[in-house]
Design a protein around this motif. Structure first.
Motif, mmCIF file in Angstrom:
data_model
loop_
_atom_site.group_PDB
_atom_site.id
_atom_site.type_symbol
_atom_site.label_atom_id
_atom_site.label_comp_id
_atom_site.label_asym_id
_atom_site.label_seq_id
_atom_site.Cartn_x
_atom_site.Cartn_y
_atom_site.Cartn_z
ATOM 1 N N GLN A 308 1.116 -1.376 0.147
ATOM 2 C CA GLN A 308 -0.256 -0.402 0.417
ATOM 3 C C GLN A 308 0.933 1.906 -0.198
ATOM 4 O O GLN A 308 0.529 2.183 -1.037
ATOM 5 C CB GLN A 308 -0.905 -0.233 1.366
ATOM 6 C CG GLN A 308 -2.068 -1.319 1.304
ATOM 7 C CD GLN A 308 -3.019 -1.462 -0.011
ATOM 8 O OE1 GLN A 308 -3.899 -0.187 -0.211
ATOM 9 N NE2 GLN A 308 -3.020 -2.317 -0.398
ATOM 10 N N LEU A 309 1.848 1.460 0.256
ATOM 11 C CA LEU A 309 2.970 2.587 0.970
ATOM 12 C C LEU A 309 4.413 1.964 1.024
ATOM 13 O O LEU A 309 4.890 1.994 1.927
ATOM 14 C CB LEU A 309 2.479 2.504 1.834
ATOM 15 C CG LEU A 309 3.187 4.318 2.714
ATOM 16 C CD1 LEU A 309 2.550 5.997 1.296
ATOM 17 C CD2 LEU A 309 2.766 4.981 4.281
ATOM 18 N N PRO A 310 4.685 1.740 -0.072
ATOM 19 C CA PRO A 310 6.105 1.606 -0.085
ATOM 20 C C PRO A 310 7.065 2.738 0.366
ATOM 21 O O PRO A 310 6.929 4.062 0.127
ATOM 22 C CB PRO A 310 6.332 1.667 -2.048
ATOM 23 C CG PRO A 310 5.439 1.049 -2.357
ATOM 24 C CD PRO A 310 4.075 1.858 -1.303
ATOM 25 N N ARG A 311 8.024 2.124 1.372
ATOM 26 C CA ARG A 311 8.917 3.354 2.208
ATOM 27 C C ARG A 311 10.136 3.159 2.904
ATOM 28 O O ARG A 311 11.225 3.485 2.817
ATOM 29 C CB ARG A 311 7.937 3.914 3.557
ATOM 30 C CG ARG A 311 6.743 3.638 3.734
ATOM 31 C CD ARG A 311 6.437 4.105 5.275
ATOM 32 N NE ARG A 311 6.948 2.482 5.661
ATOM 33 C CZ ARG A 311 6.313 1.470 5.965
ATOM 34 N NH1 ARG A 311 4.892 1.303 4.843
ATOM 35 N NH2 ARG A 311 6.361 0.015 6.496
ATOM 36 N N GLY A 312 10.417 3.018 1.041
ATOM 37 C CA GLY A 312 11.813 2.264 0.808
ATOM 38 C C GLY A 312 12.374 2.243 -0.973
ATOM 39 O O GLY A 312 11.199 1.509 -1.751
ATOM 40 N N ASN A 313 13.567 2.104 -1.621
ATOM 41 C CA ASN A 313 13.907 2.127 -2.874
ATOM 42 C C ASN A 313 14.499 0.423 -3.220
ATOM 43 O O ASN A 313 15.801 0.090 -2.237
ATOM 44 C CB ASN A 313 14.324 3.061 -3.084
ATOM 45 C CG ASN A 313 13.936 4.402 -3.797
ATOM 46 O OD1 ASN A 313 12.850 4.135 -3.785
ATOM 47 N ND2 ASN A 313 14.351 5.587 -3.301
ATOM 48 N N ARG A 314 15.039 -0.181 -4.493
ATOM 49 C CA ARG A 314 16.238 -0.873 -4.622
ATOM 50 C C ARG A 314 17.493 -0.263 -4.845
ATOM 51 O O ARG A 314 16.954 0.999 -5.881
ATOM 52 C CB ARG A 314 15.792 -1.432 -5.144
ATOM 53 C CG ARG A 314 16.832 -2.070 -6.326
ATOM 54 C CD ARG A 314 16.916 -2.859 -7.535
ATOM 55 N NE ARG A 314 16.726 -1.722 -8.238
ATOM 56 C CZ ARG A 314 16.987 -1.595 -9.663
ATOM 57 N NH1 ARG A 314 16.525 -2.504 -10.535
ATOM 58 N NH2 ARG A 314 16.661 -0.324 -10.032
ATOM 59 N N VAL A 315 18.256 -0.004 -4.139
ATOM 60 C CA VAL A 315 19.378 0.574 -4.745
ATOM 61 C C VAL A 315 20.471 0.677 -5.197
ATOM 62 O O VAL A 315 20.698 -0.712 -4.538
ATOM 63 C CB VAL A 315 19.792 1.882 -3.363
ATOM 64 C CG1 VAL A 315 19.061 3.150 -3.218
ATOM 65 C CG2 VAL A 315 20.555 1.062 -2.035
#
Length: 372
Positions: A308-315
């Motif tokens: 519902q609410l992604p709070r991260g990235n693939r870095v």
């Protein structure tokens, strides 16, 4: 010290690891004479390192490797390893995803249900190697899966979320009663994250063996941008260490381990975390840089694929050296991303301390550092 933000609001001044530095004393030691071992409950480790339960960091194989190198790898029991019989093609796909497609596709990949039989099989694979077995669940899935995890023979049980409280309130679902759960469980439980004195003290009162300290501080986290919440780690660890001290007095001597979790990208960050009160560190980015890490130079956490609410990235963190060199050297770089344990030993030796508990007493100064 509180600072006036405006006439209606004041805020406490807090510090990140970049804002502080440790100071040498009158005594130095030989790095080989320094002990960096630690223990929690009946389990003892050569180094104060836990591999973070993130699919880019810990697979069953890397959990075994970390264990054999003296630490403990914590497997994410809600990751691809417990959703897919063969997750390697999915990991390869995640590494190759274009930036604009990554979040949506990862949400699809992690929508596959967790399979209890795979939880059992992955933990059995780690146990067969003879290392300490550690697995992590979110608070939301602990009730459903903990019996499977304990039956599989886990040694350390980790309940890890963006933030975990001892007093979760919900009108819709029955919340996890941490105190009752930990009391009935027959294995030591590490729980977190916590970022304040009060939150940590309440978690310690549940009977937890260790408390994870951190909130939105990792390289793959966008919690600060998404929710406006962030806990600068130097202050957070020192506050939780204060809760540990006061809980020892309150409980008649029960010691709860403080584990820094987040914002630990270099060996200097690890040194500073212990200097302000951590007993050990949980590493994500630092271990994701290993050439044999499952992320293959990429790093992401469970927040990156929240439905519902992604709070991260693939870095992209790159690949620096094999896992053993990341921990023990020799380092091929001079930026604090390899030979983490060698750097910790040298810092402790340079400041004259012989073990981790002593090193928590090292002098620290506020010295904001800005790289132009």
């Amino acid at each position: 010290m509180e600072i006036e933000i405006g006439r209606a609001k004041r805020g406490r001044r807090v510090y990140s690891f970049d804002d502080i530095a440790i100071v040498p004393s009158r005594r130095t030691r030989d790095p080989e004479d320094v002990s960096v071992s630690w223990g929690i409950d009946a389990y003892h480790f050569d180094i104060p390192v836990l591999g973070a339960p993130m699919d880019s960091v810990v697979s069953p194989q890397t959990a075994i490797m970390i264990g054999q190198l003296g630490g403990v790898g914590v497997l994410d029991l809600e990751g691809v390893w417990t959703r897919y019989e063969d997750p390697e093609p999915l990991l390869a796909e995640i590494r190759e995803l274009p930036e604009g497609r990554a979040t949506e596709r990862m949400q699809q990949i992690y929508a596959e249900p967790i399979k209890p039989e795979l939880v059992t099989a992955r933990l059995a694979e780690i146990r067969a190697s003879g290392v300490t077995v550690a697995g992590a669940l979110s608070p939301q899935n602990t009730q459903e899966l903990y019996e499977t995890v304990v039956a599989a023979g886990v040694d350390l049980f980790v309940i890890r979320g963006t933030t975990v409280s001892a007093e979760h309130v919900s009108k819709n679902v029955e919340p996890l009663n941490l105190k009752k759960f930990i009391y009935e469980l027959d294995v030591p439980v590490i729980v977190g994250g916590a970022a304040t004195y009060t939150a940590a003290l309440h978690l310690m009162r549940t009977g937890a063996a260790g408390v994870l300290v951190g909130f939105g501080g990792g390289a793959a986290s966008t919690t600060r941008a998404t929710l406006g919440i962030h806990a600068p780690m130097a202050t957070a660890v020192a506050d939780v260490a204060g809760a540990r001290r006061d809980y020892m007095d309150e409980s008649g001597g029960r010691y709860v381990h403080v584990i820094a979790d987040g914002g630990l990208g270099t060996s200097g960050d690890i040194v500073k975390a212990i200097s302000v009160g951590a007993d050990a560190v949980m590493l994500g980015t630092a271990l994701a840089r290993a050439t044999d890490a499952p992320g293959g130079g990429w790093h992401w956490g469970p927040e990156a694929h929240h439905s519902q609410l992604p709070r991260g990235n693939r870095v992209h963190v790159g690949s620096v050296a094999p896992l053993e060199q990341i921990l023990y050297g020799p380092s091929p770089v001079a930026d604090g991303t390899a030979n983490l344990i060698g750097a910790l030993r040298r810092s402790m030796a340079t400041t004259g301390y012989s073990d981790l508990k002593e090193f928590q007493r090292v002098e620290v100064v506020v010295a904001p550092y800005r790289l132009d």
